[in-house]
Design a protein around this motif. Structure first.
Motif, mmCIF file in Angstrom:
data_model
loop_
_atom_site.group_PDB
_atom_site.id
_atom_site.type_symbol
_atom_site.label_atom_id
_atom_site.label_comp_id
_atom_site.label_asym_id
_atom_site.label_seq_id
_atom_site.Cartn_x
_atom_site.Cartn_y
_atom_site.Cartn_z
ATOM 1 N N GLN A 1 0.869 -0.940 -0.279
ATOM 2 C CA GLN A 1 -0.030 -0.391 -0.195
ATOM 3 C C GLN A 1 0.830 0.965 0.108
ATOM 4 O O GLN A 1 0.934 2.319 -0.440
ATOM 5 C CB GLN A 1 -0.971 -0.338 1.194
ATOM 6 N N LEU A 2 1.788 1.301 0.558
ATOM 7 C CA LEU A 2 2.834 2.690 0.659
ATOM 8 C C LEU A 2 3.548 2.255 -1.321
ATOM 9 O O LEU A 2 3.729 3.799 -1.587
ATOM 10 C CB LEU A 2 4.197 2.060 1.931
ATOM 11 N N GLU A 3 3.788 1.916 -1.394
ATOM 12 C CA GLU A 3 4.932 1.317 -2.492
ATOM 13 C C GLU A 3 3.400 1.722 -3.767
ATOM 14 O O GLU A 3 3.707 3.378 -4.179
ATOM 15 C CB GLU A 3 4.873 0.630 -2.823
ATOM 16 N N GLN A 4 2.649 1.913 -3.885
ATOM 17 C CA GLN A 4 1.470 2.443 -4.425
ATOM 18 C C GLN A 4 0.927 3.269 -4.211
ATOM 19 O O GLN A 4 0.971 4.598 -4.901
ATOM 20 C CB GLN A 4 -0.396 1.644 -3.874
ATOM 21 N N LEU A 5 1.131 4.285 -3.039
ATOM 22 C CA LEU A 5 0.717 5.484 -2.265
ATOM 23 C C LEU A 5 1.937 6.348 -2.794
ATOM 24 O O LEU A 5 1.376 7.459 -3.847
ATOM 25 C CB LEU A 5 1.162 5.666 -1.299
ATOM 26 N N GLN A 6 3.166 5.872 -2.778
ATOM 27 C CA GLN A 6 4.834 6.655 -3.656
ATOM 28 C C GLN A 6 3.946 6.189 -4.896
ATOM 29 O O GLN A 6 4.245 7.541 -5.000
ATOM 30 C CB GLN A 6 5.644 5.755 -3.194
ATOM 31 N N HIS A 7 3.735 5.184 -5.316
ATOM 32 C CA HIS A 7 3.378 5.552 -6.983
ATOM 33 C C HIS A 7 2.658 6.938 -7.036
ATOM 34 O O HIS A 7 2.379 7.505 -8.720
ATOM 35 C CB HIS A 7 3.609 4.429 -8.180
ATOM 36 N N GLN A 8 1.634 6.395 -6.334
ATOM 37 C CA GLN A 8 0.123 7.548 -7.053
ATOM 38 C C GLN A 8 0.972 8.440 -6.267
ATOM 39 O O GLN A 8 0.465 10.429 -7.537
ATOM 40 C CB GLN A 8 -0.542 7.475 -6.154
ATOM 41 N N ARG A 9 1.485 9.038 -5.729
ATOM 42 C CA ARG A 9 2.652 10.434 -5.111
ATOM 43 C C ARG A 9 2.994 11.370 -6.640
ATOM 44 O O ARG A 9 3.061 12.362 -7.025
ATOM 45 C CB ARG A 9 2.928 10.397 -4.207
ATOM 46 N N GLU A 10 4.209 10.926 -6.780
ATOM 47 C CA GLU A 10 5.108 10.266 -7.696
ATOM 48 C C GLU A 10 4.135 10.937 -9.311
ATOM 49 O O GLU A 10 4.549 11.719 -10.117
ATOM 50 C CB GLU A 10 5.746 8.935 -8.789
ATOM 51 N N SER A 11 3.337 9.861 -9.420
ATOM 52 C CA SER A 11 2.872 10.126 -10.567
ATOM 53 C C SER A 11 1.817 12.171 -10.753
ATOM 54 O O SER A 11 1.479 12.747 -11.671
ATOM 55 C CB SER A 11 0.685 9.029 -10.673
ATOM 56 N N LEU A 12 1.634 12.305 -9.642
ATOM 57 C CA LEU A 12 0.164 13.455 -9.513
ATOM 58 C C LEU A 12 1.433 14.741 -9.332
ATOM 59 O O LEU A 12 1.260 15.352 -10.033
ATOM 60 C CB LEU A 12 -0.021 13.428 -8.187
ATOM 61 N N GLU A 13 2.987 14.355 -8.948
ATOM 62 C CA GLU A 13 4.089 15.084 -9.066
ATOM 63 C C GLU A 13 4.137 15.389 -10.841
ATOM 64 O O GLU A 13 4.179 16.762 -11.019
ATOM 65 C CB GLU A 13 5.167 14.735 -8.057
ATOM 66 N N ARG A 14 3.902 14.861 -11.107
ATOM 67 C CA ARG A 14 4.556 14.585 -12.819
ATOM 68 C C ARG A 14 3.225 15.434 -13.663
ATOM 69 O O ARG A 14 3.661 16.286 -14.385
ATOM 70 C CB ARG A 14 4.704 13.188 -13.599
ATOM 71 N N GLU A 15 2.352 14.858 -12.848
ATOM 72 C CA GLU A 15 0.936 15.688 -13.858
ATOM 73 C C GLU A 15 1.154 17.110 -13.054
ATOM 74 O O GLU A 15 0.746 18.266 -13.976
ATOM 75 C CB GLU A 15 -0.428 15.059 -13.270
ATOM 76 N N ARG A 16 1.554 17.218 -11.683
ATOM 77 C CA ARG A 16 1.165 18.943 -11.763
ATOM 78 C C ARG A 16 3.050 19.626 -12.563
ATOM 79 O O ARG A 16 2.509 20.791 -12.479
ATOM 80 C CB ARG A 16 1.856 18.960 -9.939
ATOM 81 N N LEU A 17 4.025 18.612 -12.324
ATOM 82 C CA LEU A 17 5.249 19.472 -12.827
ATOM 83 C C LEU A 17 4.499 19.717 -14.773
ATOM 84 O O LEU A 17 4.594 21.240 -15.206
ATOM 85 C CB LEU A 17 6.285 18.775 -13.151
ATOM 86 N N GLU A 18 3.541 18.732 -15.085
ATOM 87 C CA GLU A 18 2.881 19.332 -16.747
ATOM 88 C C GLU A 18 2.571 20.196 -17.137
ATOM 89 O O GLU A 18 2.407 20.698 -18.110
ATOM 90 C CB GLU A 18 2.963 17.715 -17.152
ATOM 91 N N VAL A 19 1.141 20.015 -16.231
ATOM 92 C CA VAL A 19 0.330 21.474 -16.145
ATOM 93 C C VAL A 19 1.068 22.705 -16.105
ATOM 94 O O VAL A 19 0.772 23.840 -16.611
ATOM 95 C CB VAL A 19 -0.754 21.054 -14.497
ATOM 96 N N GLU A 20 2.330 22.676 -14.651
ATOM 97 C CA GLU A 20 3.022 23.720 -14.866
ATOM 98 C C GLU A 20 3.608 24.516 -16.244
ATOM 99 O O GLU A 20 3.270 25.413 -17.332
ATOM 100 C CB GLU A 20 3.915 23.692 -13.592
#
Length: 208
Positions: free
Chosen positions: A46-65
């Protein structure tokens, strides 16, 4: 006595069951350890999944910016380029309009000069008779004066335009005009017969 025996046996079975419940054996402890490890593994997953989700959200945020930054840059460039093109189009349209007017003026000047040129080329004083010389000169001088006046006006007008070089910097060379010209032409008309007769007499005298 038989009832007492049954009662004693029942108590023994119950005690044995209670002893099993209070003292679990090795198998029960192993199962509990496996449950803890399973929970740990599940938590780790579950922690690994959350980490992947956080990294994915961070990539999306950078792409949006990044996209927003590029959008702002494009809008700024679009505004600047639009204003530059619009002003240039207006200047070109104004230049085309002025060129059309200038071309129309030049065409009128060309037609005017061509007409004067045709008239001047037809004048041949050498072919005039003595009787028509005075009148012919009067008309010829009027034609020349008119052409000279319009040439002077055109040269002055186009000296302030892009077509000033068409006149090569030349100025109108005024023909004999004004009161002096009229007096000269009138005197020539009145005195021409006398001048001719005097010339003939001089030639006859010299021949003799």
């Amino acid at each position: 006595m038989p009832p007492a025996t049954e009662h004693t046996h029942h108590l023994k079975i119950r005690n044995h069951s209670t002893q099993l419940e209070m003292n679990p054996g090795p198998a029960a402890g192993a199962r509990q350890g496996e449950d803890v490890e399973g929970k740990l593994r599940a938590a780790q997953v579950q922690l690994e999944q959350l980490q992947h989700q956080r990294e994915s959200l961070e990539r999306e945020r950078l792409e949006v910016e990044t996209l927003n930054t590029r959008k702002r840059e494009f809008i700024s460039a679009q505004t600047e380029l639009t204003e530059r093109l619009a002003s240039t189009v207006q200047r070109i349209e104004r230049e085309i309009y002025e060129l059309k007017e200038h071309t129309a003026d030049l065409d009128q000047a060309r037609a005017c000069f061509a007409a004067h040129l045709a008239k001047l080329e037809k004048i041949n004083p050498d072919g005039w008779s003595r009787e028509h010389l005075a009148a012919g000169l009067e008309r010829a001088m009027a034609i020349a004066d008119h052409a000279d006046d319009e040439f002077a006006q055109a040269a002055e007008h186009y000296s302030r335009t892009r077509s000033s070089n068409l006149f090569n910097g030349s100025k109108a060379r005024r023909m004999v005009s004004g009161d002096f010209a009229r007096q000269f032409r009138n005197g020539l008309a009145y005195n021409l017969p006398v001048i001719i007769l005097g010339s003939i007499a001089l030639i006859v005298y010299l021949v003799k």
